[in-house]
Motif scaffolding. Structure first.
Motif, mmCIF file in Angstrom:
data_model
loop_
_atom_site.group_PDB
_atom_site.id
_atom_site.type_symbol
_atom_site.label_atom_id
_atom_site.label_comp_id
_atom_site.label_asym_id
_atom_site.label_seq_id
_atom_site.Cartn_x
_atom_site.Cartn_y
_atom_site.Cartn_z
ATOM 1 N N ARG A 32 0.844 -1.210 0.000
ATOM 2 C CA ARG A 32 0.000 0.000 0.000
ATOM 3 C C ARG A 32 0.877 1.257 0.000
ATOM 4 O O ARG A 32 0.613 2.213 -0.733
ATOM 5 C CB ARG A 32 -0.930 -0.015 1.202
ATOM 6 C CG ARG A 32 -2.016 -1.096 1.093
ATOM 7 C CD ARG A 32 -2.641 -1.389 2.462
ATOM 8 N NE ARG A 32 -3.157 -0.180 3.109
ATOM 9 C CZ ARG A 32 -4.404 0.251 2.985
ATOM 10 N NH1 ARG A 32 -5.254 -0.416 2.230
ATOM 11 N NH2 ARG A 32 -4.784 1.335 3.598
ATOM 12 N N ALA A 33 1.924 1.221 0.787
ATOM 13 C CA ALA A 33 2.828 2.383 0.849
ATOM 14 C C ALA A 33 3.501 2.608 -0.510
ATOM 15 O O ALA A 33 3.653 3.735 -0.978
ATOM 16 C CB ALA A 33 3.870 2.161 1.935
ATOM 17 N N LEU A 34 3.854 1.496 -1.129
ATOM 18 C CA LEU A 34 4.532 1.564 -2.425
ATOM 19 C C LEU A 34 3.613 2.127 -3.509
ATOM 20 O O LEU A 34 4.012 2.981 -4.302
ATOM 21 C CB LEU A 34 4.996 0.148 -2.790
ATOM 22 C CG LEU A 34 6.136 -0.008 -3.780
ATOM 23 C CD1 LEU A 34 7.335 0.828 -3.405
ATOM 24 C CD2 LEU A 34 6.552 -1.489 -3.846
ATOM 25 N N VAL A 35 2.365 1.667 -3.493
ATOM 26 C CA VAL A 35 1.399 2.157 -4.489
ATOM 27 C C VAL A 35 1.213 3.666 -4.307
ATOM 28 O O VAL A 35 1.185 4.414 -5.285
ATOM 29 C CB VAL A 35 0.054 1.400 -4.362
ATOM 30 C CG1 VAL A 35 -1.023 2.074 -5.201
ATOM 31 C CG2 VAL A 35 0.221 -0.061 -4.758
ATOM 32 N N LYS A 36 1.116 4.088 -3.065
ATOM 33 C CA LYS A 36 0.934 5.513 -2.791
ATOM 34 C C LYS A 36 2.131 6.306 -3.336
ATOM 35 O O LYS A 36 1.966 7.291 -4.059
ATOM 36 C CB LYS A 36 0.802 5.728 -1.282
ATOM 37 C CG LYS A 36 0.641 7.187 -0.864
ATOM 38 C CD LYS A 36 0.155 7.278 0.587
ATOM 39 C CE LYS A 36 0.034 8.714 1.044
ATOM 40 N NZ LYS A 36 1.333 9.322 1.429
ATOM 41 N N ASP A 59 -7.138 -3.163 -0.481
ATOM 42 C CA ASP A 59 -7.955 -1.981 -0.140
ATOM 43 C C ASP A 59 -7.284 -0.692 -0.629
ATOM 44 O O ASP A 59 -6.876 0.165 0.156
ATOM 45 C CB ASP A 59 -8.167 -1.941 1.388
ATOM 46 C CG ASP A 59 -9.212 -0.905 1.772
ATOM 47 O OD1 ASP A 59 -10.024 -0.535 0.884
ATOM 48 O OD2 ASP A 59 -9.208 -0.457 2.934
ATOM 49 N N LEU A 60 -7.164 -0.576 -1.956
ATOM 50 C CA LEU A 60 -6.344 0.490 -2.530
ATOM 51 C C LEU A 60 -7.051 1.835 -2.701
ATOM 52 O O LEU A 60 -6.392 2.854 -2.901
ATOM 53 C CB LEU A 60 -5.776 0.035 -3.881
ATOM 54 C CG LEU A 60 -4.690 -1.036 -3.806
ATOM 55 C CD1 LEU A 60 -4.274 -1.476 -5.202
ATOM 56 C CD2 LEU A 60 -3.470 -0.523 -3.032
ATOM 57 N N ILE A 61 -8.408 1.836 -2.604
ATOM 58 C CA ILE A 61 -9.109 3.106 -2.863
ATOM 59 C C ILE A 61 -8.635 4.217 -1.917
ATOM 60 O O ILE A 61 -8.282 5.306 -2.376
ATOM 61 C CB ILE A 61 -10.645 2.911 -2.828
ATOM 62 C CG1 ILE A 61 -11.036 1.961 -3.984
ATOM 63 C CG2 ILE A 61 -11.371 4.245 -2.982
ATOM 64 C CD1 ILE A 61 -12.475 1.503 -3.950
ATOM 65 N N PRO A 62 -8.573 3.948 -0.623
ATOM 66 C CA PRO A 62 -8.059 5.012 0.265
ATOM 67 C C PRO A 62 -6.610 5.385 -0.045
ATOM 68 O O PRO A 62 -6.220 6.554 0.099
ATOM 69 C CB PRO A 62 -8.142 4.387 1.663
ATOM 70 C CG PRO A 62 -8.829 3.093 1.547
ATOM 71 C CD PRO A 62 -9.021 2.757 0.114
ATOM 72 N N VAL A 63 -5.843 4.409 -0.519
ATOM 73 C CA VAL A 63 -4.435 4.684 -0.840
ATOM 74 C C VAL A 63 -4.355 5.663 -2.005
ATOM 75 O O VAL A 63 -3.577 6.627 -1.985
ATOM 76 C CB VAL A 63 -3.705 3.365 -1.189
ATOM 77 C CG1 VAL A 63 -2.276 3.643 -1.646
ATOM 78 C CG2 VAL A 63 -3.728 2.404 -0.013
#
Lengths: 189, 710
Positions: A32-36, A59-63
């Motif tokens: 998740r951190a990486l995608v952000k 759960d990538l939408i918030p990211v």
């Protein structure tokens, strides 16, 4: 495990040679951190997210929103047309050729990996196989072959004018790959 | 014939084509080698060949299985017997659905149908989406290469095409032009109601179509429009899904020196789509046209069925010296040597009959073929069939069928010509021939020798107590143009202790006749030569011309194999035939001690027959090196000199263009001497090279420590 590491480094080297950017995340949190980070660094504003169990579990939408981007809306076509980045999941990664493989029968997976100029591909490291034959056998042993099976090696490229290599002609000009490692314990597969 | 030569001249005038193709070709060979690192090409192509052989043997069965499987998965499969049927099916489908806009991804099968023109005549908008094809379509030209259709255009020309056809000002900057193409074509993709593609493979077992692209246009073509039509030739079938692996390993490596194309797409049956109006379709329409159009006829042909193994990688084009000069002019819809064969069956025998003349017979394509096709052999067969059907033309009939097989007449003719040529010989070179002015223009060809080799043999040195006896088959060029090579061969062998005998009954080896497509006349010449050589018992038959060697060693047994009287003799003799350099290298302990150091900087020219048929290109190099020569390889090392026997007479301009490239490579090596093992290449190269051009035998003869007196 050592063998898997070899496959990972062979895949990464080959994919990079083809112009892809390869990252590794060893936990969902890291992923998740990486995608952000990737969304922020590419500066894209509009992101299309394909539906898949892997992506849903992250759960990538918030990211995406936290990275200052928004999820595109409208019909599938509109989403794909307006998105600057498409995020899709892949089942396999072929070490020898630096290739990602996914069942792209579902339209969102197909459109989001084809139309936007930036493609973010997530693939679990357990999906690493040595060569193309192993990749095909994976699908053959699972029953019927999917309707649209896509092999992706690097960004879209052309050399049609004067043999000069140019990326991003019809498909993505950038392919970013995140290899998702698993926690050691889940080895029942 | 003259019409073809005019076309050739026109193509040669466009330097841009040959510049792009030769430039690409030189890089291609190196890049391809790299792409095959860690892979065994010989094994891989054998696998591909086996799979395709099974396909050809089970063509109908596999077509039925494919149809069943693809239908089961929701596709509509149509078996088109001809181009007309395929075109009509697509046009009817578009009409029935009210479709007006079509996008296409690159497909040779649709080129074969001339589909675009047809659909446009029906009022449809048809847009090619592969960048190269799109540029070609905009400019109204013809693709010049199977894989890289616009390779002949410069960035400036592309910018001009965009400016003129799209009304868009764009700098001749490749990155910008690619962006422009993306923008323009994206609109077309999004508005299209039908996508037409080809397929690289069709898997019978699963009903799967396999499409390879780099740009991703096939992915959009097969995804965005709600109707997808695939045109795929029957020969693209493979039995099983795993069979695609060897093809996937070979095709990109051989085509563009890539490990794999950016995209490989496997489509099995119908999948969901959203149409341009946003309507979701759970099952889009997939129509697969299995195209015959001459393929079944080809599969039934005992010789030409082999061409159906072709996977369209275009490696044969990339390495072809003729294609490098002419581009698309050497071919029709399908280009190059393979294009000539496919044209004969798919589009027109007459056109192919003419185009086959352009093959110079260098054999290089066979080395690179991804499916192990003997393409030079197929072209020879096509030539024979053309000649059987239409004859060889009056001049060739007199020379090849009338004079050549009559040895005495032929030799009298050569002796007379040697006397009559005097007015055109200056300083030992032939200038401004009245009959073939193009042949002598700007270069100095060697004249016929006033004293042929056969009249010099009585004075040749002979060892005192010979190790044994060998026969020398000189061939016409050594006998009548370069007797000095024959003398050198004799001096070297005599110094090694061999008695060389030149049987007088020998004549032309017959290769020019074979090459012209006259196997009957060739067989007669073979018999004459066999009779002459069989008269004398000897340990070996030595040749100093690789073309003669090929004739004696491989073609005589082949052409006489059904002949009760001659087959056995041809076979026995073939085993004794060896080229000069191989013979000497095998017995190097007999020569190296009596050789003074060769103090020359030498580059070695590979003669096509020596390298690709006899595979004897190492022996002369080893000899020269062991003799002390400084060997400088030229880059690229394996270029044909453009001689090709009668080819140089039929297409002198083309022959010269190929020679020019060879000359650049030779000069680039920095060597003072070019060594070679073929009098034909010597004839060609010696006429333009300002340094020394010598047969390996001559270099060795000059370096003998104790030359026996002549």
């Amino acid at each position: 495990m050592a063998e898997r590491e070899e496959l990972i480094s062979a895949f990464s080297a080959q994919a990079r040679l083809l112009g892809a950017e390869v990252y590794r995340a060893s936990s969902p949190g890291e992923a998740r951190a990486l995608v952000k980070e990737i969304i922020e660094s590419t500066g894209v504003r509009r992101v299309a997210l394909a539906s898949s169990p892997l992506l849903a579990s992250l759960d990538l939408i918030p990211v995406i929103e936290a990275a200052g981007a928004e999820l595109v809306k409208g019909s599938l076509r509109e989403q794909a047309e307006t998105a600057e980045m498409g995020i899709t999941a892949f089942e396999l990664a072929v070490a020898e050729t630096g290739t990602l493989v996914h069942d792209a029968t579902e339209l969102d997976t197909r459109l989001f990996s084809m139309l936007p100029l930036v493609h973010l591909a997530l693939v679990p490291v357990r999906g690493l196989v040595a060569n193309l034959e192993e990749a095909l056998n994976y699908w053959l042993t699972r029953g019927e072959i999917p309707g649209y099976l896509a092999f992706v090696s690097g960004p879209s490229r052309t050399a049609d004018i004067e043999r000069v290599l140019t990326v991003g002609v019809h498909g993505p000009g950038r392919l970013l790959i995140v290899l998702l490692g698993e926690e050691e314990v889940c080895s029942h597969e | 014939m003259n019409e073809l030569r005019e076309k050739v001249k026109k193509a040669l005038a466009n330097r841009r084509v040959s510049w792009a193709l030769t430039h690409f070709a030189d890089n291609y060979v190196i890049a391809r080698e790299k792409a095959y690192a860690g892979k065994d090409f010989a094994t891989l192509r054998q696998k591909v060949a086996q799979i395709k052989e099974e396909t050809i043997a089970r063509l109908e069965e596999l077509a039925e299985q494919f149809t069943r499987e693809a239908t089961r998965r929701g596709a509509v499969v149509y078996r088109a017997a001809s181009a007309e049927e395929a075109r009509a099916y697509i046009a009817d489908l578009a009409r029935a659905k009210g479709i007006e806009t079509v996008v296409k991804s690159k497909s040779m099968a649709t080129e074969e149908l001339h589909l675009n023109r047809y659909l446009q005549q029906q009022g449809l908008e048809v847009v090619e989406t592969d960048l190269g094809e799109w540029i070609i379509q905009l400019s109204g030209q013809r693709p010049s290469h199977l894989v890289m259709p616009a390779i002949h255009l410069s960035r400036q020309e592309v910018a001009e095409i965009f400016r003129e056809k799209l009304g868009v000002e764009v700098e001749p900057d490749i990155g910008r032009m690619v962006k422009l193409a993306r923008r323009e074509l994206r609109k077309k993709f999004l508005g299209a109601w039908m996508g037409i593609s080809g397929a690289n493979l069709a898997v019978a077992e699963t009903g799967t179509l396999v499409i390879l692209t780099n740009e991703g246009n096939a992915r959009l073509t097969t995804t965005l429009p709600p109707v997808h039509v695939v045109v795929v030739g029957l020969e693209k079938l493979v039995p099983r899904l795993v069979d695609i692996v060897p093809v996937l390993e070979v095709l990109p490596r051989s085509a563009t020196a890539q490990i794999l194309t950016s995209y490989v797409t496997l489509i099995t049956g119908s999948v969901p789509a959203v149409d341009p109006e946003g309507n979701y379709l759970p099952q889009k329409e997939l129509h697969i046209i299995l195209l015959d159009n001459g393929r079944t006829r080809m599969a039934a042909d005992p010789v030409f069925r082999e061409a159906l193994k072709c996977i369209r990688c275009a490696a044969c084009l990339n390495v072809c010296p003729v294609y490098q000069q002419l581009g698309g002019t050497f071919g029709a819809v399908y280009t190059g040597g393979i294009g000539v064969i496919l044209t004969a069956f798919f589009t027109g025998f007459e056109e192919a009959a003419q185009l086959q003349e352009l093959c110079l017979g260098c054999q290089r394509c066979r080395e690179y073929c991804s499916a192990n096709i003997d393409l030079p052999g197929l072209i020879e067969e096509l030539r024979r069939r053309v000649v059987a059907k239409k004859g060889v033309g009056p001049a060739a009939r007199v020379a090849l069928a009338g004079i050549l097989p009559r040895r005495r007449l032929f030799h009298t003719f050569l002796r007379t010509a040697a006397r009559l040529q005097a007015p055109w010989v200056k300083e030992g070179k032939l200038c401004r021939l009245p009959f073939f002015p193009e042949l002598t223009e700007g270069r100095a060809l060697p004249p016929l020798s006033l004293v042929p080799f056969r009249d010099r043999t009585a004075r040749l040195p002979r060892p005192q107590s010979p190790r044994g006896k060998v026969l020398f088959f000189s061939g016409c060029l050594i006998d009548y143009v370069f007797p000095r090579i024959g003398e050198a061969v004799d001096r070297v062998l005599a110094a090694m202790g061999w008695e060389l005998v030149h049987p007088k009954g020998q004549g032309c080896c017959g290769f020019p006749v074979w090459q012209a497509g006259l196997p009957g006349t060739f067989a007669r010449l073979a018999q004459q030569n066999l009779a002459a050589l069989a008269e004398i018992e000897a340990e070996a038959v030595i040749t100093a011309c690789p073309t003669c060697t090929v004739a004696l060693k491989y073609l005589y047994p082949e052409v006489l194999k059904g002949d009760a009287k001659w087959a056995e003799l041809a076979r026995v003799l073939a085993e004794k035939v060896t080229d000069f350099s191989s013979f000497v290298w095998e017995r190097r302990e007999e020569i190296l001690p009596i050789l003074a150091p060769i103090r020359e900087r030498i580059t070695y020219h590979d003669s096509c027959h020596l390298k690709y048929t006899l595979r004897a290109d190492r022996a002369p190099r080893e000899l020269l090196l062991a003799g002390g020569a400084e060997l400088k390889e030229m880059a690229p090392p394996e270029l044909c000199c453009g001689f090709g026997g009668s080819f140089t007479l039929k297409f002198p301009e083309l022959s010269r263009a190929i020679l020019k490239r060879k000359l650049q490579a030779i000069e680039g090596s920095g060597a003072e001497t070019v060594a070679l093992d073929c009098p034909g290449c010597l004839w060609q190269i010696g006429s333009v090279f300002s340094g020394k051009a010598k047969h390996t035998a001559e270099i060795l003869a000059e370096s003998l420590k104790y030359p026996l007196a002549l």
